[in-house]
Write an enzyme that holds these catalytic residues in place. Structure first.
Site, mmCIF file in Angstrom:
data_model
loop_
_atom_site.group_PDB
_atom_site.id
_atom_site.type_symbol
_atom_site.label_atom_id
_atom_site.label_comp_id
_atom_site.label_asym_id
_atom_site.label_seq_id
_atom_site.Cartn_x
_atom_site.Cartn_y
_atom_site.Cartn_z
ATOM 1 N N GLU A 43 47.394 51.985 5.088
ATOM 2 C CA GLU A 43 47.239 51.518 6.405
ATOM 3 C C GLU A 43 47.914 52.411 7.405
ATOM 4 O O GLU A 43 47.448 52.747 8.458
ATOM 5 C CB GLU A 43 47.655 50.188 6.671
ATOM 6 C CG GLU A 43 46.771 49.050 6.080
ATOM 7 C CD GLU A 43 45.234 49.257 6.313
ATOM 8 O OE1 GLU A 43 44.959 49.620 7.426
ATOM 9 O OE2 GLU A 43 44.404 48.654 5.780
ATOM 10 N N TYR A 126 48.638 45.189 14.051
ATOM 11 C CA TYR A 126 47.552 45.367 12.977
ATOM 12 C C TYR A 126 48.143 45.540 11.625
ATOM 13 O O TYR A 126 47.516 45.017 10.712
ATOM 14 C CB TYR A 126 46.553 46.500 13.648
ATOM 15 C CG TYR A 126 45.917 46.904 12.390
ATOM 16 C CD1 TYR A 126 44.744 46.409 11.950
ATOM 17 C CD2 TYR A 126 46.118 48.118 11.631
ATOM 18 C CE1 TYR A 126 43.934 46.746 11.188
ATOM 19 C CE2 TYR A 126 45.478 48.594 10.464
ATOM 20 C CZ TYR A 126 44.318 48.015 10.224
ATOM 21 O OH TYR A 126 43.566 48.058 9.311
ATOM 22 N N ASP A 144 42.087 46.157 14.881
ATOM 23 C CA ASP A 144 42.225 47.463 15.219
ATOM 24 C C ASP A 144 40.943 47.972 16.129
ATOM 25 O O ASP A 144 40.254 47.292 16.327
ATOM 26 C CB ASP A 144 42.347 48.395 13.710
ATOM 27 C CG ASP A 144 41.069 48.101 12.905
ATOM 28 O OD1 ASP A 144 40.213 47.304 13.277
ATOM 29 O OD2 ASP A 144 40.961 49.139 12.371
#
Length: 342
Positions: A43, A126, A144
């Site tokens: 991520e 996020y 996002d």
């Protein structure tokens, strides 16, 4: 804004996850399992970076540092070298710090809730939601750019996504829609949807698996979503890069300050100038080297200067082999490539 009843929500979850199971990007290496370490690394790498680019970096990173303990014990220079080329190096440093918290402070026990994950260095809303939902099955939307785009069109949410307060609007609108049994898959399906049928430009809406839920398309205004004010143009800053060799042919580098752009990196000494008339030394390029950060645009003019023998505390000469071992920011690679070609 559209409001869905419970039956519509359940139908949407079913249709979305049926499509994801058949066509989702489950071949991606970080989706082979739900290890929180792999999820966190992927991520952070994926922020501001294309998926195709991240695959190579992720595999290389996992080969070198396969566990959170390995990352926690690794020297920062190794971490930055593995990250070299991805940019936004504060992400790598924060990932390193987060690994130390998990491995040493928490004795390997990962925070499992969205709120607790937010306490890790560099983990924002996020990322915390992505790890919480994918690795720990927490029912929370991972908001996002893809999320904004998909649900602004599905629900016709008019709020400006460039404003921080808009995240709360989307959170409250979408939190009841997240599938409670498969929250991680739900969030990843939205990611995949936002990079395929519901792209920023040239979306293939007619073939979208959630076409019937797309209020903006139904009303003929899909191209107006998401609502986003334009960014200001980056501020132009000019520098001269001092190119200085010693008698052995080693090149002078200077370590950047601990804060600000390119913090703690080695680069050629950079000195601000107002115009090309202020260059001091032999101009080595006809045009400046340009590099754009999110809010700054640098124009860099390399100039060769004589070796005076005096060095500042944050300066030292590096041989070619030593330079190859350094983790260098992209802008420095641009300068070296330009010097090589010129």
């Amino acid at each position: 804004m559209e409001k869905w009843d419970q039956q519509t929500i359940e139908n949407f979850r079913k249709d979305l996850l049926h499509w994801y199971d058949k066509e989702g990007r489950n071949h991606l290496p970080w989706r082979k399992n739900t290890d929180p370490y792999r999820v966190l690394v992927s991520e952070l790498m994926l922020q501001q970076t294309r998926v195709d680019t991240v695959i190579t970096y992720f595999n290389r990173f996992m080969t070198a540092l396969p566990t959170v303990q390995d990352l926690a014990k690794a020297p920062e220079e190794q971490v930055l070298k593995l990250w070299e080329g991805l940019g936004y190096y504060s992400r790598a440093r924060n990932l390193h710090r987060a690994a130390k918290v998990v491995a040493f402070d928490l004795k390997g026990a990962w925070p499992k809730s969205y709120e607790d994950l937010l306490t890790l260095p560099g983990v924002g809303p996020y990322t915390a939601a992505a790890v919480a939902s994918i690795a720990f099955h927490q029912v929370v939307p991972a908001i996002d750019g893809n999320f904004f785009r998909v649900f602004s069109r599905l629900l016709k949410i008019d709020d400006d996504i460039a404003k921080p307060k808009t995240r709360r609007v989307f959170y409250e609108a979408v939190a009841p829609i997240v599938d409670p049994k498969r929250p991680g898959d739900f969030n990843q399906a939205i990611m995949d949807l936002g990079t395929s049928y519901m792209k920023t430009t040239d979306p293939d809406t007619l073939h979208s698996p959630v076409l019937t839920y797309n209020a903006a398309y139904r009303d003929g205004v899909e191209d107006q979503y998401p609502v986003k004010t334009k960014k200001k143009k980056p501020i132009l800053q000019r520098y001269q890069a001092l190119v200085r060799y010693n008698e052995e042919g080693d090149l002078l580098y200077e370590k950047r300050p601990q804060t600000g752009l390119l913090a703690d990196f080695w680069t050629l000494p950079l000195r601000p100038i107002a115009s090309i008339e202020e260059l001091e030394g032999v101009q080595l390029t006809v045009k400046p080297i340009t590099h754009v950060f999110s809010h700054r645009k640098w124009e860099i003019w390399p100039v060769q200067v004589e070796d005076t023998g005096k060095l500042a505390d944050n300066q030292r000469f590096f041989s070619a082999d030593e330079q190859a071992a350094l983790a260098l920011p992209k802008v420095q690679h641009k300068i070296l490539q330009e010097l090589k070609e010129s």
